[in-house]
Design an enzyme around this catalytic site. Structure first.
Site, PDB file in Angstrom:
ATOM      1  N   TYR A   1       0.918  -1.071   0.042  1.00 33.97           N
ATOM      2  CA  TYR A   1       0.182  -0.119   0.246  1.00 33.97           C
ATOM      3  C   TYR A   1       0.863   1.284  -0.005  1.00 33.97           C
ATOM      4  O   TYR A   1       1.714   1.270   0.756  1.00 33.97           O
ATOM      5  CB  TYR A   1      -1.022   0.120   1.216  1.00 33.97           C
ATOM      6  CG  TYR A   1      -1.843  -1.195   1.352  1.00 33.97           C
ATOM      7  CD1 TYR A   1      -2.231  -1.896   0.494  1.00 33.97           C
ATOM      8  CD2 TYR A   1      -2.356  -1.323   2.679  1.00 33.97           C
ATOM      9  CE1 TYR A   1      -3.091  -3.079   0.447  1.00 33.97           C
ATOM     10  CE2 TYR A   1      -3.436  -2.455   2.770  1.00 33.97           C
ATOM     11  CZ  TYR A   1      -3.751  -2.967   1.781  1.00 33.97           C
ATOM     12  OH  TYR A   1      -4.593  -4.107   1.990  1.00 33.97           O
TER      13      TYR A   1
HETATM   14  N1  LIG Z   1      -6.226  -8.473   1.906  1.00 31.55           N
HETATM   15  C1  LIG Z   1      -6.543  -7.780   0.757  1.00 31.55           C
HETATM   16  O1  LIG Z   1      -6.236  -8.058  -0.097  1.00 31.55           O
HETATM   17  C2  LIG Z   1      -7.101  -6.624   1.052  1.00 31.55           C
HETATM   18  C3  LIG Z   1      -8.051  -5.913  -0.086  1.00 31.55           C
HETATM   19  C4  LIG Z   1      -8.650  -4.827  -0.014  1.00 31.55           C
HETATM   20  C5  LIG Z   1      -8.553  -4.069   1.106  1.00 31.55           C
HETATM   21  N2  LIG Z   1      -7.827  -4.875   2.327  1.00 31.55           N
HETATM   22  C6  LIG Z   1      -7.894  -4.112   3.623  1.00 31.55           C
HETATM   23  O2  LIG Z   1      -9.190  -3.717   4.123  1.00 31.55           O
HETATM   24  C7  LIG Z   1      -9.360  -2.253   4.182  1.00 31.55           C
HETATM   25  C8  LIG Z   1     -10.737  -1.781   3.821  1.00 31.55           C
HETATM   26  O3  LIG Z   1     -10.930  -1.714   2.389  1.00 31.55           O
HETATM   27  P1  LIG Z   1     -11.190  -0.493   1.829  1.00 31.55           P
HETATM   28  O4  LIG Z   1     -10.516   0.678   2.423  1.00 31.55           O
HETATM   29  O5  LIG Z   1     -10.765  -0.759   0.303  1.00 31.55           O
HETATM   30  O6  LIG Z   1     -12.890  -0.496   1.728  1.00 31.55           O
HETATM   31  P2  LIG Z   1     -14.087  -0.292   2.530  1.00 31.55           P
HETATM   32  O7  LIG Z   1     -13.475  -0.395   3.940  1.00 31.55           O
HETATM   33  O8  LIG Z   1     -14.910  -1.445   2.132  1.00 31.55           O
HETATM   34  O9  LIG Z   1     -14.777   1.096   2.266  1.00 31.55           O
HETATM   35  C9  LIG Z   1     -13.957   2.312   2.951  1.00 31.55           C
HETATM   36  C10 LIG Z   1     -14.065   3.391   2.232  1.00 31.55           C
HETATM   37  O10 LIG Z   1     -15.488   3.868   2.565  1.00 31.55           O
HETATM   38  C11 LIG Z   1     -15.821   5.374   2.426  1.00 31.55           C
HETATM   39  N3  LIG Z   1     -16.174   5.753   3.899  1.00 31.55           N
HETATM   40  C12 LIG Z   1     -15.781   4.926   5.133  1.00 31.55           C
HETATM   41  N4  LIG Z   1     -16.509   5.479   6.359  1.00 31.55           N
HETATM   42  C13 LIG Z   1     -17.526   6.138   5.839  1.00 31.55           C
HETATM   43  C14 LIG Z   1     -18.554   7.064   6.302  1.00 31.55           C
HETATM   44  N5  LIG Z   1     -18.696   7.126   7.483  1.00 31.55           N
HETATM   45  N6  LIG Z   1     -19.145   7.691   5.542  1.00 31.55           N
HETATM   46  C15 LIG Z   1     -19.156   8.002   4.051  1.00 31.55           C
HETATM   47  N7  LIG Z   1     -18.279   7.099   3.518  1.00 31.55           N
HETATM   48  C16 LIG Z   1     -17.316   6.560   4.433  1.00 31.55           C
HETATM   49  C17 LIG Z   1     -14.492   5.911   2.378  1.00 31.55           C
HETATM   50  O11 LIG Z   1     -14.163   6.116   1.011  1.00 31.55           O
HETATM   51  P3  LIG Z   1     -14.339   7.557   0.319  1.00 31.55           P
HETATM   52  O12 LIG Z   1     -13.045   7.843  -0.268  1.00 31.55           O
HETATM   53  O13 LIG Z   1     -15.359   7.303  -0.920  1.00 31.55           O
HETATM   54  O14 LIG Z   1     -14.969   8.582   1.222  1.00 31.55           O
HETATM   55  C18 LIG Z   1     -13.519   4.742   2.829  1.00 31.55           C
HETATM   56  O15 LIG Z   1     -12.128   4.764   2.284  1.00 31.55           O
HETATM   57  C19 LIG Z   1      -7.961  -1.705   3.578  1.00 31.55           C
HETATM   58  O16 LIG Z   1      -7.935  -0.440   3.888  1.00 31.55           O
HETATM   59  C20 LIG Z   1      -7.170  -2.786   3.647  1.00 31.55           C
HETATM   60  O17 LIG Z   1      -6.629  -2.446   4.814  1.00 31.55           O
HETATM   61  C21 LIG Z   1      -7.367  -5.792   2.255  1.00 31.55           C
END
Ligand SMILES: NC(=O)c1ccc[n+]([C@@H]2O[C@H](COP(=O)([O-])OP(=O)(O)OC[C@H]3O[C@@H](n4cnc5c(N)ncnc54)[C@H](OP(=O)(O)O)[C@@H]3O)[C@@H](O)[C@H]2O)c1
Length: 317
Positions: free
Chosen positions: A51
């Protein structure tokens, strides 16, 4: 607080996702998000060495570097930091030598003596699993890693990993990190949760908010004009079925004065073996909803209603 699988890692039941740090959140915004998370009781942070290598101008490691600088400046007590190996452009794959070098680079960026939880980020079938399992075991034996986890592995390969670790007497995995949320259930519920249950692995699901769709802010599959780089990935779920799930989340959330976001996280937390959903926040303002999701208790009827409205068709065998 809750415990990850068979480990003694005690964590807040919501893990803060780190893929925004150095991507949609710059250093100051990232510090504000981390501060808000810890001030609200959070202690579990998820990142990866890769990342955010996909951002033009980045080379990977930016998220760990920001977390390391924040740790050095705040020195918080009782934090649990998870990171991952295999996708960093300079440290690809899961050969023994690469795992060692990548772990040392992560330790350096994070500025810690040991990684609390170290995941194999994606399976690497070009390397014998015996070699990978032994390399992770050696990191634990040497005190550079406290616990091992696997991410994006099939159920069969998780079983194989455990069989090899048991036979060779090295550290067993304690956590599994799959893609799992209300709009992405099938494979995890059919295959991964049974393995996690059998081997006492803690499930730490990623994309807990379906990239933002499960916050309720996407009401159309057309992402044109949305400013977030996540918009296309999130808006694709805004189908008629997807929006029925959002409506149910809203109605159930309203009964608790909770947001759609918190309610979606509470459903995920209530699923078998789930220890802590991972969700990220781009701004400190988004953090309270995530913290609320770790505390909201839904009734059995509410959980059943959400499971029913998001029901999926099991794979044909
Ligand atoms: N192991 C793997 O292969 C893998 C793959 C992907 C992710 N991950 C991990 O999982 C974590 C979570 O995934 P993700 O960050 O991609 O997606 P997510 O948690 O499903 O979505 C998070 C996004 O939703 C929006 N959000 C969060 N809280 C909000 C609220 N209160 N109101 C409005 N919008 C809100 C923000 O985006 P906006 O910019 O749109 O506001 C935020 O960045 C990653 O950071 C990473 O650590 C792991």
């Amino acid at each position: 607080m809750t415990r990850i699988g068979s480990s003694d890692l005690s964590v807040f039941p919501l893990s803060l996702g780190g893929n925004v740090f150095g991507w949609t959140a710059d250093r100051d915004a990232s510090f504000a998000v981390l501060d808000a998370f810890v001030a609200g009781g959070g202690n579990f942070i998820d990142t990866a060495d890769a990342y955010s290598a996909w951002v033009p101008g980045n080379s990977g490691g930016e998220s760990e570097t920001i977390i390391g600088e924040w740790l050095a400046s705040r020195r918080p007590e009782g934090l649990v930091v998870a990171t991952k190996v295999s996708q960093h452009p300079q440290f690809r794959g899961l050969s023994a030598g690469n795992i060692r070098r990548a772990a040392e680079a992560s330790l350096d960026r994070l500025g810690v003596d040991a990684i609390d939880l170290y995941y194999a980020h994606f399976d690497d079938e070009t390397v014998p699993l015996e070699e990978t399992v032994a390399a992770f075991g050696q990191l634990v034996a040497d005190g550079l890693v406290r616990y091992v986890g696997v991410s994006n592995y099939s159920a069969e390969r998780i079983r194989e990993w455990i069989r090899i670790a048991q036979a060779s007497g090295v550290a067993l995995p304690v956590a599994v990190q799959p893609h799992y949320n209300l709009v992405h259930r099938n494979d995890v519920e059919e295959k991964i949760i049974p393995v996690a249950t059998e081997f006492d692995l803690g499930l730490v699901p990623y994309y807990a908010l379906a990239s933002g769709f499960l916050t309720g802010k996407y009401r159309s599959t057309d992402a044109t004009g949305q400013s977030s780089p996540r918009a296309a990935g999130a808006a694709k779920y805004a189908t008629e079925h997807g929006l029925r799930i959002i409506d149910a989340l809203q109605e159930i959330g309203d009964a608790h004065s909770a947001s759609i976001t918190a309610t979606a996280l509470a459903w995920l937390r209530a699923q078998p073996t789930v220890v802590a959903p991972i969700a990220s926040a781009r701004t400190a303002d988004q953090v309270p909803d995530l913290l609320a999701g770790a505390r909201l208790e839904l009734s059995a009827e509410e959980i059943a209603r959400l499971s029913s409205v998001s029901a999926w068709t099991p794979a044909q065998v």
